[in-house]
Every structure is written in structure tokens, then in C-alpha cells.
Design an enzyme around this catalytic site. Structure first.
Site, short mmCIF file in Angstrom:
data_model
loop_
_atom_site.label_atom_id
_atom_site.label_comp_id
_atom_site.label_asym_id
_atom_site.label_seq_id
_atom_site.Cartn_x
_atom_site.Cartn_y
_atom_site.Cartn_z
N LYS A 154 0.87 -1.18 0.00
CA LYS A 154 0.00 0.00 0.00
C LYS A 154 0.90 1.22 0.00
CE LYS A 154 -3.24 2.49 2.98
NZ LYS A 154 -4.21 2.40 4.08
C1 5RP Z 1 -1.65 5.14 7.75
C2 5RP Z 1 -2.75 4.32 7.19
C3 5RP Z 1 -4.08 4.82 7.52
O1 5RP Z 1 -4.48 4.76 8.78
C4 5RP Z 1 -5.12 4.67 6.52
O2 5RP Z 1 -5.30 3.34 6.19
C5 5RP Z 1 -4.89 5.55 5.36
O3 5RP Z 1 -6.07 5.80 4.67
P1 5RP Z 1 -6.34 7.23 4.01
O4 5RP Z 1 -5.01 7.90 3.80
O5 5RP Z 1 -7.02 6.91 2.72
O6 5RP Z 1 -7.22 8.00 4.96
O7 5RP Z 1 -2.53 3.34 6.53
O8 5RP Z 1 -0.43 4.82 7.24
#
Ligand code: 5RP
Length: 262
Positions: free
Chosen positions: A169
Site C-alpha cells: 500500500k
Molecule cells: C496510515 C494508514 C491509515 O491509517 C489509513 O489506512 C490511510 O487511509 P487514508 O489515507 O485513505 O485515509 O494506513 O499509514
């Protein structure tokens, strides 16, 4: 492992809409998630997986709920700490199995002075998860002093994959093709801070066109003016190859309160 991966990345098109609501583990009662269940339950029919913490799962999500869970297993620092994202293991894999998860997520901080801690803890999780057949998603978090560009994202993503991540991710950046091309495992993007709906749809669209398999998106969905309409629009971009404009159009309600496309 393959069975669990297919619960996250849908075999029908090789794509995924992951709904990320794990923010409380370092941000506390994040705007939109103060009462997490009230926000999340109506969004779930349009999400392929739900990414959250053990405590959120226990307290807010009914056990009968039929959605694949990606469990956040890293943490240990808050937004009040200078070493934000200096994370370690927060959940045993034994508990992850007990919670019947389809995957686990762990943040690594490439380039931070504590990168070694996060990378080694990450590999501990990978070792245990491998033996249990549970996919690990590496979250390539970006510190406030780091440049968010394709070179950095490619470096962090490739390191994550080399160390054993099954999915990476990361954040969408210009030249994202380079990030995807040099990463041997599927890539999903985070949404990042809340922007206007059209910009978020465009980011998701451009990431998919550049080869990402989907999104793991939070704030740009649950902080949108109409979160249910927004997640459906994201779904169109990810699973139906809709353009940002087509997806945006779908969010406009007619006078009776119905959306224009359904
Ligand atoms: C932090 C994360 C988050 O908590 C989250 O999953 C990010 O989601 P978004 O940026 O779309 O609000 O992974 O590293």
C-alpha cells in the site's frame, strides 16, 4: 494464502476496494469515525475488504458481518509523538487467526532514522503470517520530512516486496507506472488527506490506469459529503473502469434523493 488473497483482490477482475478505517490507532477519534459503526456499516456493501484495528473490530463490527477483514497489526506511536510511525507489532498472529482475518497490515518507514526497527518487525510478521497462510500488506508510510515522489515510493515499495509483502500500500504520485513496474506484488493506493471528491476520484483512476490493483482508502470516503455515494463512485472507477467524470456524475442525486446512476 491464495484463498485469502482472493478475498482481498477480487478474482473477477483482479481489483479491490479496501475501506480503511484504522486511523484511530494513532489519530484517536478521527473526524467521521467518532462512532465508527454508524459510519462504516452503511459503506460495507460497497467495500471488498475492511481494514481496521483489533479494538475497532471487537467494539464496532458485529461478528456475523460478512466482509473480509484486513487487520492492522502495527502501531505504538500517536500523532502527538515526534517519532510518528515508529511502529512495532501490536497484535499476535495467534489473535489474528482467532479473529479470522483475511490479511494483516503493517507500516514500514523507509528512510526514517528508525527504519531498521520497522523493517525487522515487519519481517517477523511476514515469517509468522507465511506459516499461517495469511497475506501481509506493507503500508509504506511517508514521514513528514520525506519527498513523496516516484523514486521514493518505488524504493519503499520494492523493499517491502523484497522483504516479503504480498501486497504493497503506497501513495499515488506522478510517474506511478515506475512504482508499479518495479514492484513484483500488487499495489494499492491510500487516499491520503481529504481532498475534494473529484480529485480523489481522479487519483484513484490514475493509479488504476498506471497499474495499481485498487485502493485502500479512508478519509476521502468517510469524510466525503456523502460517504455512501463516494464509495460507490470509487467502486465504479476501480471495478468498472469508469472515468472520474462518470463516477462523479453518479454521485449527483435527483430531486427525489436518488442518485443519477443506479
Ligand atoms: C496510515 C494508514 C491509515 O491509517 C489509513 O489506512 C490511510 O487511509 P487514508 O489515507 O485513505 O485515509 O494506513 O499509514
Amino acid at each position: 494464502m491464495k484463498n485469502r488473497l482472493s478475498k482481498i483482490i477480487k478474482p473477477k477482475d483482479g481489483r479491490t476496494v479496501m475501506l480503511a478505517v484504522d486511523h484511530g490507532y494513532f489519530m484517536g477519534p478521527t473526524t467521521g469515525l467518532e462512532q465508527l459503526d454508524k459510519m462504516v456499516l452503511p459503506l460495507m456493501p460497497y467495500a471488498d475488504t475492511l481494514m481496521l484495528t483489533r479494538g475497532a473490530l471487537r467494539n464496532y463490527i458485529p461478528p456475523e458481518t460478512d466482509i473480509p477483514i484486513v487487520l492492522r497489526v502495527s502501531g505504538g506511536t500517536s500523532i502527538l509523538n515526534d517519532e510518528l510511525l515508529h511502529e512495532g507489532i501490536t497484535v499476535s498472529m495467534e489473535d489474528a487467526v482467532r479473529l479470522n482475518v483475511s490479511g494483516v497490515a503493517f507500516s514500514i518507514m523507509v528512510g526514517a532514522k528508525f527504519e531498521r526497527d520497522t523493517l525487522l518487525a515487519f519481517t517477523e510478521i511476514v515469517d509468522e503470517a507465511e506459516s499461517l497462510g495469511i497475506p501481509v500488506i506493507a503500508v509504506t508510510a511517508v514521514g513528514k520530512d520525506m519527498v513523496r515522489d516516484a523514486r521514493y515510493m518505488a524504493l519503499a515499495s520494492r523493499i517491502a516486496a523484497e522483504l516479503g509483502a504480498h501486497i504493497v500500500k503506497t501513495y499515488y504520485v506522478e510517474g506511478f507506472e515506475k512504482v508499479v513496474e518495479s514492484c513484483p506484488v500488487p499495489v494499492v493506493i491510500a487516499g491520503g488527506k481529504k481532498t475534494d471528491e473529484m480529485t480523489a476520484l481522479r487519483t484513484a483512476h490514475d493509479a488504476i490506469q498506471a497499474g495499481a490493483v485498487g485502493v485502500d482508502m479512508g478519509r476521502n470516503i468517510f469524510q466525503a459529503k456523502d460517504p455512501v455515494a463516494m464509495i460507490q463512485a470509487i467502486n465504479m472507477v476501480v471495478h468498472e473502469n469508469a472515468t472520474p467524470a462518470e463516477a462523479f456524475q453518479s454521485m449527483i442525486r435527483d430531486r427525489s434523493g436518488r442518485y443519477s446512476r443506479r
